[in-house]
Design an enzyme around this catalytic site. Structure first.
Site, PDB file in Angstrom:
ATOM      1  N   HIS A  99      -2.827   0.411  -7.020  1.00  0.00           N
ATOM      2  CA  HIS A  99      -1.569   0.811  -8.024  1.00  0.00           C
ATOM      3  C   HIS A  99      -1.921   1.541  -9.185  1.00  0.00           C
ATOM      4  O   HIS A  99      -1.073   2.469  -9.801  1.00  0.00           O
ATOM      5  CB  HIS A  99      -0.535  -0.123  -8.427  1.00  0.00           C
ATOM      6  CG  HIS A  99       0.189  -0.707  -7.104  1.00  0.00           C
ATOM      7  ND1 HIS A  99       1.715  -1.039  -7.153  1.00  0.00           N
ATOM      8  CD2 HIS A  99      -0.314  -0.904  -5.947  1.00  0.00           C
ATOM      9  CE1 HIS A  99       1.941  -1.441  -5.908  1.00  0.00           C
ATOM     10  NE2 HIS A  99       0.947  -1.404  -5.073  1.00  0.00           N
ATOM     11  N   HIS A 267      -3.687  -3.345   4.103  1.00  0.00           N
ATOM     12  CA  HIS A 267      -3.019  -4.502   4.399  1.00  0.00           C
ATOM     13  C   HIS A 267      -3.826  -5.357   5.186  1.00  0.00           C
ATOM     14  O   HIS A 267      -3.331  -6.319   5.656  1.00  0.00           O
ATOM     15  CB  HIS A 267      -1.839  -4.166   4.984  1.00  0.00           C
ATOM     16  CG  HIS A 267      -0.760  -3.482   4.132  1.00  0.00           C
ATOM     17  ND1 HIS A 267       0.521  -2.862   4.667  1.00  0.00           N
ATOM     18  CD2 HIS A 267      -0.716  -3.283   2.701  1.00  0.00           C
ATOM     19  CE1 HIS A 267       1.235  -2.350   3.434  1.00  0.00           C
ATOM     20  NE2 HIS A 267       0.679  -2.837   2.509  1.00  0.00           N
TER      21      HIS A 267
END
Length: 724
Positions: A99, A267
């Site tokens: 992020h 993921h």
């Protein structure tokens, strides 16, 4: 209190909010005033380090292996105040690094991980960054230990990379060298929305057309890094989400394969957190009271359990073994049918149909409990979009290819805004040159500079042509991601050679003369272009009656077309250049605001911007020879005439046709000059006028020349990372 009533706010002797309000009083009262703050946000006043502090030098003395070992140890040291999922902080640190880097966008090079900006508003309080404040606090002991030798920006990205390594991925490498900033980046436009996660329609021209996303934005909502994990506007539809994913990652300079690799590899580890009730989650860090000490998103239902943490509202892991790098993501995604369900926090997520209990991941706190894995709408896009599906099937058949593709994409994601490899520090920097790093061969330095200058002077090129070409070559530099600039001489290659702002016909004529000079003298074309500007300036300085040297350092190289990713250079095309008084089309943003944006990307102060504009005007280098703003009868001499005439009260200023202006003799009404708003702002804006008045003074003619030369040299050397 000594007879004074201090109970009411009106009795308080202090200026409420005067030291903390984000909106400056000037912009509150005069919202259309040109705000110059972005040119000074990284000034010495905000930097706590000593004036001679050089992070690049400090980080070179870092014990790199010791830092990695400390970060690795931290990953397994679960803290009671924020327990680790399955006893491993890897997923959290990967999310922090991801992020931090994921705010980068190709259009203007802003955002990204290169400055540690996630420590400050608004990024530290974006909904998408919920609870990443915990990750930064977990890293504090490492930062405290290594101090000035290790920036937050480097540590944040290192933590994610080490996490992947600790989980079994062979990473591609790592480069230190990111220097921290010390306050919010006020130059970054994140969108016009007045609330977090506003409807996507507020930034799309047509929600059915993903490419209609407002430039330079990349994320689909205010407060998100990429796309809404629940679907477009929170409505699950994997195919629509796939279009948004494709456009968003394209705007981050990622192709379909890199996008799929990052989605699947991101993921492969960790989990999403959404077991708490949304209405019980506290304020973000910037909205908390002082007793919170910057800790946001308080969760009264946390109870010290990792499985009760709250971040996105989606709840669950993507794989059976979320603390190890494996192919479990593909086994789940393609091995089961999936159906829509709601998380405990009420968020849409996809869960498998009829998955055997023993195939489910265990609870992040209690291994005796198992839960369904989950997929977001973006994950389902990898399965349902034909292009992404084909790529994922290729990954599934070849785990090593998947690991290598992801490792390279992760390296690109986390290093893209560092610029050329010359900015990388440390023993983990990979040897391979990658095209997105804009590689440039080392340039020659042993040639006779004076001989080159003599050949340029003896050519039929005018000083204005030489100066304009040097400026156009250098002005593409972006301090945001350290791309562009004169080094590499890419102005002679596609796409730059055909840009309207570069006047292709004039550029071709100049290069036809300068390229043979480079070949004859052993200099690079890049150096000869910059030297042409030096020759032109020396002529202009002499005409003004001064003897001021224009510095020049050889060593620029010439990039080839094979070393140039032409498509990724297209966003560097200038749509306006206030320095050469040109704008390609009519835009909602004013010419002076676009000039300010260019000045900030070039790393200029307001004073440097002022002196360069005033000088380039009188040098007669406006785009296509325009006379607008050329307030002098001595075109070609580096004089202060622009400022003298701008501040002359014997003249008056009047609107004319097409958004232009006329400067008239106040007594006779005779039109003396034409101007744009990018000219007149130096007399109308109180700060810029203060600078203009300095150079209009009779005693500052030589100071102006010296200041112009210094600012010019700064622009020419912005991308000389070997010098800076």
């Amino acid at each position: 209190m000594d007879g004074h009533d201090m109970k009411s706010a009106g009795g308080c002797p202090f200026h409420h909010g005067g030291n903390t309000a984000m909106d400056k009083p000037v912009t509150k009262w005069w919202p259309n005033a040109l705000n110059l703050d972005i040119l000074h946000q990284r000034g010495a006043r905000t930097n706590p380090m000593d004036p001679d502090f050089d992070y690049k030098s400090e980080v070179k003395s870092l014990d790199f292996e010791a830092v990695k070992a400390d970060v690795k140890a931290l990953l397994h040291d679960s803290q009671d105040w924020w327990p680790a999922d399955w006893g491993h902080y890897g997923g959290l640190m990967i999310r922090l690094a991801w992020h931090s880097a994921g705010s980068y966008r190709l259009a203007d090079g802003r955002g990204g991980a290169g400055s540690g900006n996630i420590r400050f508003a608004p990024l530290n309080s974006w909904p998408d960054n919920a609870s990443l404040d915990k990750a930064r606090r977990l890293l504090w002991p490492v930062k405290k230990k290594y101090g000035n030798k290790l920036s937050w920006a480097d540590l944040i990205i290192l933590s994610g990379t080490v996490a992947y390594e600790d989980m079994g991925l062979e990473t591609f490498g790592f480069g230190f060298g990111r220097e921290d900033i010390w306050g919010p980046e006020t130059d970054v436009y994140w969108g016009s929305e007045a609330q977090w996660l506003a409807k996507s329609e507020e930034r799309y021209g047509d929600l059915e057309d993903a490419s209609s996303l407002e430039n330079p934005l990349a994320a689909t909502h205010m407060g998100l890094i990429y796309v809404n994990p629940e679907g477009v506007n929170g409505n699950p539809d994997p195919l629509k989400t796939a279009a948004m994913v494709r456009e968003t990652f394209k705007r981050m300079a990622m192709d379909d394969e890199e996008t799929a690799a990052l989605t699947c590899g991101g993921h492969t580890v960790g989990k999403a957190h959404g077991r708490g009730a949304v209405d019980k989650i506290g304020a973000e860090p910037e909205g908390c009271g002082v007793e919170s000490q910057g800790f946001g998103w308080a969760n009264e239902g946390h109870q010290g359990k990792a499985s009760n943490a709250f971040t996105s509202g989606i709840e669950g892991a993507w794989t059976q073994h979320p603390t190890q790098w494996d192919m479990g993501y593909f086994d789940y995604l393609f091995g089961y049918e999936w159906e829509l369900k709601k998380s405990p926090a009420g968020a849409w997520q996809w869960e498998p149909v009829d998955m055997p209990e023993d195939q489910k991941p265990v609870d992040a706190t209690d291994p005796s409990i198992r839960h369904n894995p989950i997929m977001t709408d973006a994950d389902m896009a990898m399965k349902m979009d034909p292009t992404y599906n084909a790529i994922c099937q290729k990954f599934r058949k070849d785990p090593q290819y998947f690991a290598d593709t992801f490792a390279r994409a992760w390296f690109k994601l986390t290093h893209r805004d560092m610029g050329p490899k010359a900015n990388y520090v440390g023993p983990f920097v990979p040897d391979e040159d990658l095209i997105w790093q804009d590689p440039i061969p080392a340039g020659p330095t042993g040639y006779d500079v004076d001989a080159v200058k003599a050949k340029i002077r003896s050519s039929d090129l005018t000083p204005a042509e030489l100066i304009a070409t040097a400026w156009d070559s250098a002005r593409t530099f972006r301090g945001s991601d350290k791309r562009g600039g004169a080094n590499g001489a890419r102005i002679r290659l596609a796409p730059q050679k055909d840009w309207e702002g570069n006047e292709p016909l004039r550029l071709h004529r100049v290069l036809t003369v300068l390229e043979p000079i480079a070949e004859e003298t052993g200099a690079s074309v890049a150096d000869v272009i910059v030297l042409g500007g030096v020759v032109g300036l020396e002529d202009a300085i002499s005409k003004a009656g001064f003897d001021v040297a224009v510095p020049f350092t050889p060593g620029r190289g010439d990039a080839t077309a094979e070393q140039t990713d032409a498509e990724s250079f297209e966003p560097l095309e200038p749509l306006a250049d206030g320095f050469r008084n040109w704008i390609k089309d009519r835009y909602a943003v004013s010419a002076e605001e676009m000039m300010l944006d260019r000045a900030q990307l070039l790393g200029l102060t307001a004073n440097e911007m002022t002196v360069l504009v005033g000088g380039l005007r009188v040098l007669g280098v406006n785009h296509n020879g325009s006379s607008l703003g050329v307030f002098t009868d001595r075109v070609g001499a580096l004089t202060t005439d622009f400022f003298v005439n701008l501040t002359d009260m014997d003249l008056s200023w009047h609107p004319a046709e097409d958004g232009l202006y006329e400067i008239r003799n106040r007594k006779t009404g005779e039109v003396k000059w034409g101007a744009t708003s990018a000219d007149l702002v130096f007399g109308s804006n109180s700060i810029l006028r203060a600078y203009a008045e300095v150079y209009a003074q009779d005693d500052n003619k030589e100071k102006f020349v010296r200041d112009f030369v210094a600012a010019w040299t700064k622009v020419m050397n912005n991308d000389r990372f070997d010098l800076n």
